[in-house]
Write an enzyme that holds these catalytic residues in place. Structure first.
Site, PDB file in Angstrom:
ATOM      1  N   ASP A  18       0.756  -1.367  -0.081  1.00 23.66           N
ATOM      2  CA  ASP A  18      -0.033   0.060  -0.019  1.00 23.66           C
ATOM      3  C   ASP A  18       0.790   1.218   0.165  1.00 23.66           C
ATOM      4  O   ASP A  18       0.554   2.262  -0.575  1.00 23.66           O
ATOM      5  CB  ASP A  18      -1.163   0.044   1.188  1.00 23.66           C
ATOM      6  CG  ASP A  18      -0.514  -0.011   2.532  1.00 23.66           C
ATOM      7  OD1 ASP A  18       0.826  -0.230   2.831  1.00 23.66           O
ATOM      8  OD2 ASP A  18      -1.317   0.111   3.348  1.00 23.66           O
ATOM      9  N   SER A  48     -11.395   3.160  28.547  1.00 22.17           N
ATOM     10  CA  SER A  48     -11.129   1.793  27.573  1.00 22.17           C
ATOM     11  C   SER A  48     -11.566   0.574  28.618  1.00 22.17           C
ATOM     12  O   SER A  48     -11.327   0.580  29.795  1.00 22.17           O
ATOM     13  CB  SER A  48      -9.837   1.814  27.026  1.00 22.17           C
ATOM     14  OG  SER A  48      -9.448   0.424  26.753  1.00 22.17           O
ATOM     15  N   ALA A 105      -2.074  -8.042  16.645  1.00 21.93           N
ATOM     16  CA  ALA A 105      -2.116  -9.366  16.237  1.00 21.93           C
ATOM     17  C   ALA A 105      -2.435  -9.348  14.532  1.00 21.93           C
ATOM     18  O   ALA A 105      -2.705  -9.996  13.784  1.00 21.93           O
ATOM     19  CB  ALA A 105      -3.563  -9.883  16.389  1.00 21.93           C
ATOM     20  N   SER A 109      -6.268  -3.203  14.473  1.00 23.12           N
ATOM     21  CA  SER A 109      -6.795  -2.704  15.655  1.00 23.12           C
ATOM     22  C   SER A 109      -6.864  -1.337  15.725  1.00 23.12           C
ATOM     23  O   SER A 109      -7.618  -0.412  16.393  1.00 23.12           O
ATOM     24  CB  SER A 109      -6.486  -3.384  16.908  1.00 23.12           C
ATOM     25  OG  SER A 109      -5.127  -3.352  17.249  1.00 23.12           O
ATOM     26  N   ASP A 154      -5.479   0.083   5.808  1.00 22.99           N
ATOM     27  CA  ASP A 154      -6.299  -0.494   7.167  1.00 22.99           C
ATOM     28  C   ASP A 154      -7.512   0.831   7.480  1.00 22.99           C
ATOM     29  O   ASP A 154      -8.434   0.232   7.839  1.00 22.99           O
ATOM     30  CB  ASP A 154      -5.255  -0.424   8.390  1.00 22.99           C
ATOM     31  CG  ASP A 154      -4.550  -1.519   8.102  1.00 22.99           C
ATOM     32  OD1 ASP A 154      -4.602  -2.256   7.111  1.00 22.99           O
ATOM     33  OD2 ASP A 154      -3.421  -1.505   9.042  1.00 22.99           O
TER      34      ASP A 154
END
Ligand code: GLA
Length: 355
Positions: A18, A48, A105, A109, A154
């Site tokens: 990208d 959070s 991971a 996220s 993303d």
């Protein structure tokens, strides 16, 4: 209180392409980040469900890209700042963040958090923005606020994801195309348990190596503006390891095109083979895998019903995606226990959740 969500993603193929204007084929997942907040005021205050730090920054972005925050709070501060930079009116919010996207991971996220916060902030201000401009602002937030020189994949799939399947994104033109996944097969997403955050510096180093390779190619080929334009014969004169790094990018772009064609022709056998080739290229040419991830991908390939498997995302650990016959998908996810595994359900991009 209002709730906004943005999905994590698995990238079917097209990694480390990208930021060189290349092609990517991500799928937005059912794993997602939610921001639930009272909108209004001149501060952005969030806590959070996963991390102890609380965020508290000025809604007008005047605390700057990092906002003096640590940990996950940097992402919130950075998005607040980046949206202010593009003219978002300074209206704040107070609430909580909850996420089912595992951190570190390779399932994006960070982008899910950024884009969910952006959706809430835009609603707070009563403003709409073109989805790709939201993605660009969130990418800028990650680069300047968090210091990760990421590409646009993303954030783009977090805003534009589709429940119909994968999103083909041309990272140069930002043109997109839906690529439906056939009902006969599923993607099984397996977390290797090797956290890629531990080796975050590897990402920037690889990106830098591709830039160095590009500069060397430009000496003889000034018309090449990114590795998207490079061909294999242009790599011959490059010193190792730059030649290998660039070889990955050039061949990976070609594999994305081939996977899209094979999906449209229902040649899932070919898709599986290309996933295996892509993993090999990431591991050997790009040197961005991890021994435990290689073991996991190899293990998956021996399970009946699996057509191919590859590490997905930035690499150096993280997640493997496997193409699996639908009837076997749940069984494959169970077979890799105790690792965490999900059968991917393609999901829509960010938005408000009806509560
Ligand atoms: C991370 C980055 C993306 C992309 C991938 C590798 O997820 O955020 O921009 O570069 O790695 O394909």
């Amino acid at each position: 209180m209002r709730t906004f969500r943005a999905p994590g993603r698995v990238n079917l193929i097209g990694d480390h392409t990208d930021y060189q204007d290349g092609l990517v084929l991500p799928v937005a997942l059912q794993l997602e980040t939610r921001v639930t907040a009272d909108l209004g005021g001149d501060r952005v205050r969030l806590s959070s469900d996963s991390f102890p730090e609380e965020v508290d920054v000025a809604a007008d972005g005047s605390d700057g890209p990092t906002g003096g925050q640590v940990g996950w709070g940097r992402y919130v501060a950075a998005v607040t700042w980046a949206l202010a930079e593009v003219g978002r009116p300074a209206v704040g919010m107070e609430g909580t963040v909850a996420s089912t996207v595992p951190a570190g991971a390779g399932l994006a996220s960070s982008a899910a958090l950024e884009v969910a916060v952006a959706a809430a902030l835009l609603a707070a201000a009563g403003t709409e923005m073109d989805p790709l401009d939201v993605a660009q602002a969130c990418r800028r937030a990650e680069v300047e606020g968090v210091g990760v020189p990421c590409g646009i994949m993303d954030q783009a799939v977090a805003v534009l994801g589709s429940s119909r399947g994968a999103l083909l994104l041309d990272c140069r033109s930002l043109a997109t195309d839906d690529v439906p996944l056939p009902g006969s097969h599923r993607l099984v997403v397996v977390d290797s348990g090797v956290s890629r955050e531990l080796a975050a510096s590897g990402y920037a180093e690889r990106r830098h190596e591709t830039d160095q390779g590009l500069s060397a190619i430009k000496v003889d080929h000034p018309e090449v503006s990114s590795l998207r334009d490079a061909t294999l014969d242009m790599l011959d004169g490059l010193p190792p390891p730059l030649r290998e790094r660039c070889r990955h990018v050039v061949t990976e772009n070609a594999r994305v095109v081939e996977v899209v064609r094979a999906l449209r022709n229902r040649r899932l056998d070919i898709v599986g083979r290309l996933l295996d080739h892509s993993h090999h290229s990431m591991a050997v040419s790009f040197a961005a895998s991890h021994p435990d991830v290689d073991v996991l991908a190899a293990e998956l390939r021996t399970i009946p019903g699996v057509l191919g498997a590859r590490m997905t995302g930035g690499g150096f650990g993280g997640t493997v995606v496997a193409l699996v016959e639908t009837a076997e998908a749940e069984g494959v996810a169970a077979a890799v226990a105790p690792r965490r595994a999900w059968v991917a359900q393609p999901s829509a991009g960010a938005g408000e959740v009806d509560t």
